[in-house]
Design an enzyme around this catalytic site. Structure first.
Site, PDB file in Angstrom:
ATOM      1  CG  HIS A  93      -2.262  -0.754   0.770  1.00 40.79           C
ATOM      2  ND1 HIS A  93      -2.227  -1.920   0.059  1.00 40.79           N
ATOM      3  CD2 HIS A  93      -3.573  -0.477   0.955  1.00 40.79           C
ATOM      4  CE1 HIS A  93      -3.466  -2.326  -0.168  1.00 40.79           C
ATOM      5  NE2 HIS A  93      -4.308  -1.469   0.362  1.00 40.79           N
ATOM      6  CG  ASP A 156      -7.113   7.685   9.234  1.00 43.60           C
ATOM      7  OD1 ASP A 156      -7.061   7.710  10.476  1.00 43.60           O
ATOM      8  OD2 ASP A 156      -6.906   8.681   8.517  1.00 43.60           O
ATOM      9  CD  GLU A 269      -7.768  11.027  11.569  1.00 45.10           C
ATOM     10  OE1 GLU A 269      -8.246  11.360  10.450  1.00 45.10           O
ATOM     11  OE2 GLU A 269      -7.144   9.962  11.748  1.00 45.10           O
TER      12      GLU A 269
END
Ligand SMILES: Cc1cc2nc3c(=O)[nH]c(=O)nc-3n(C[C@H](O)[C@H](O)[C@H](O)COP(=O)(O)OP(=O)(O)OC[C@H]3O[C@@H](n4cnc5c(N)ncnc54)[C@H](O)[C@@H]3O)c2cc1C
Length: 519
Positions: A93, A156, A269
């Protein structure tokens, strides 16, 4: 054997191997490396790509190890070869080819073992031992369902591996309280670039331990991590409030992220969005529930081109008295100065909250935007520079949005261990800025090249205006770029490399060091 291998690595560029040759080579190499796992020369294309979709490479082979013994064998084999490199691949990723090894051996960490989790009792709590290739999503599910425990610090998105995020930092809305994931482990098992398997921690082989954390895979392959856990709650109140002024947004966000535990939310956040009704970049991106409708009145409330959303969450358990939970939330919200009525909230299970991006992933896969290129840019910007960043970047360059989230939220520096390899900007507080661009392959949108150029422009604007920042998940093509990134920590990084991976075998896709040739 090595000579035989070199023949394939270098001299057979134009002649694809026949299936029989593949199989012969696989068997011979497996025996030569004494692997219990497997080696694959054919189904390797996936290891030459990553989530970013901006770079491609051709691995020589993919190894699916059965454990750390196999990983050590692969590294020792590469050490004996003249120029083979080895890349651990978590879930691929990365954005810029960091987990690739062109013509080298890619170790598929995700397939290295099942997610087996052992609970460990510590003096002051609990930890779990997990494999370096485990997906955080699996760690979460098993910890909660088997033990009622949960790691404290997250990313996240949880389709990432333990070793992959620990090689960077691992940040999310819990970082303000517990620090990044690199601050939430107490021990690692690492196979170094020398082929040695080493247990390391703050107390034992600490030099290797801190080098590996945030070390961009340069010193060793993490095969096991001891991750701190705590009792898992079962519910979360997830809340978003909107600000028209950056100063008010940062004031409240900094206040929430520096208050003592018990006087703040469990997750903080924030993100920037466009002041329009654009479904992706505008007000609709703030809604938490598909049933929530956007009140058109919000669209006229502010003349600013972009607005700011503070995203917070509070954990609770189903058994908690609901009026106590409401009172606590009201008290916390009562201290914030968001736009009147611009408050959106839902109650959601704890696991669903942590897996919230998975829902977006499912949707994005259907739309084709998950598999399209992602020219993402992640930065740490010091508190002293964040107002300028807002002025030059959010309000000007990105005022029309980026087709995805533009995260911005503060983190206190004292939650980071400065002994790790991660480099941070100056000051007691810095902001995480994540420009998570999605490109739509079916719609007319700026070319990927233009978006990469815009990322460069943003970096140049920051440099020209003297902003204090560091790239997170850094990517440079020159040694000069890396030297500047590490600043006065560069010589230490080089020294650790020469100690733990002297032939520069590991993680060649980071493009920091070049493999030394053996005679
Ligand atoms: C959709 C999405 C959401 C994201 N959200 C966040 C977020 O909220 N917070 C955050 O901090 N990051 C986030 N990231 C970034 C992510 O943490 C990094 O890209 C991470 O490197 C990806 O993990 P991976 O397991 O796929 O690693 P890979 O991309 O496979 O590898 C990354 C680097 O680590 C090395 N590596 C991999 N495994 C090991 C190991 N076991 N030991 C040593 N080195 C290893 C590789 O060689 C490579 O150099 C996100 C990325 C995506 C795509």
């Amino acid at each position: 054997m090595i000579a035989y291998l070199e023949h394939f690595v270098h001299e057979n560029d134009s002649e694809p191997m026949l299936q029989q040759q593949h199989e012969e080579l696989a068997t011979t190499l497996c025996q030569s490396m004494d692997l219990e796992g497997t080696i694959d020369y054919r189904s390797t294309a996936y290891a030459g790509k990553d989530f970013g979709g901006l770079h491609a490479s051709t691995p020589f082979a993919v190894v699916r190890p059965s454990g750390s013994r196999d990983i050590a064998s692969v590294i020792r084999f590469a050490l004996r070869s003249p120029n083979l490199t080895v890349a651990a691949r978590g879930n691929g990723h990365s954005i810029n080819g960091q987990a690739m090894a062109n013509r080298g051996l890619v170790i598929d960490m995700k397939r290295s073992s099942e997610t087996v989790i052992d609970v460990v009792r510590l003096d002051d709590g609990y930890a779990v031992d997990v494999g370096g290739g485990a997906l955080w999503e699996d760690v979460l599910k098993r910890c909660v369902s088997n033990f009622g425990l949960s790691p404290r610090s997250w990313t996240d998105y949880l389709g990432l591996t333990v070793g992959g995020t620990l090689s960077n930092a691992g940040v999310s809305g819990q970082t303000f309280r517990y620090g990044p994931q690199t601050s939430n482990v107490t021990e690692l098992e690492v196979v170094t670039g020398n082929g040695d398997t080493v247990i390391c921690s703050d107390a034992q082989n600490s030099e290797l331990y801190f080098s590996v954390l945030g070390g961009l895979g340069q010193f060793g392959i993490i095969t096991r991590a001891r991750v701190l856990v705590q009792p898992a709650p079962n519910m979360v109140r997830w809340i978003r409030v909107v600000y028209s002024e950056f100063a008010e947004f940062t004031r409240d966000a900094e206040s929430l992220t520096t208050r003592p535990e018990g006087e703040s939310f469990d997750y903080v956040e924030g993100f920037v969005f466009v002041n329009s009704d654009d479904p992706v970049n505008g007000w609709p991106s703030v809604l938490l529930d598909p049933d929530q409708l956007l009140d058109p009145v919000f669209l006229t409330r502010s003349a600013n081109p972009v607005l700011y959303c503070l995203e917070v969450a509070l954990h609770y358990s189903k058994g908690n008295c609901s009026s106590t939970v409401e009172t606590r939330i009201e008290r916390l919200l009562g201290r914030l100065r968001f736009m009147e009525d611009a408050l959106f909230q839902v109650d959601i299970g704890y696991i669903d909250f942590l897996l919230r991006v998975k829902e977006a992933e499912k949707q994005a896969k259907v739309n084709g935007i998950w598999d399209a290129p992602h020219p993402w840019l992640n930065l740490f910007v010091s508190k002293a520079s964040i107002v300028d960043f807002d002025r030059f970047v959010f309000k000007k360059i990105l005022k029309d949005g980026i087709g995805g989230p533009m995260l911005v939220y503060p983190i206190p520096r004292n939650k980071w261990d400065e002994r790790t390899s991660v480099v941070l900007p100056d000051g007691d507080i810095f902001y995480i800025v994540a420009l998570l661009r999605f490109t739509n392959p079916y719609q007319k949108s700026p070319s990927v090249r233009d978006l990469v150029a815009q990322n460069h422009e943003i970096i140049q604007v920051c440099v020209r205006n003297g902003l204090d920042f560091k790239l997170y998940l850094p990517h440079y093509n020159t040694e000069e770029g890396w030297k500047q990134h590490f600043g006065d920590r560069w010589s230490r990084f080089v020294e650790m490399k020469s100690r733990y991976d002297p032939m520069a075998i590991l993680a060649p896709g980071q493009k920091i060091f070049t493999r030394h040739q053996s005679c």
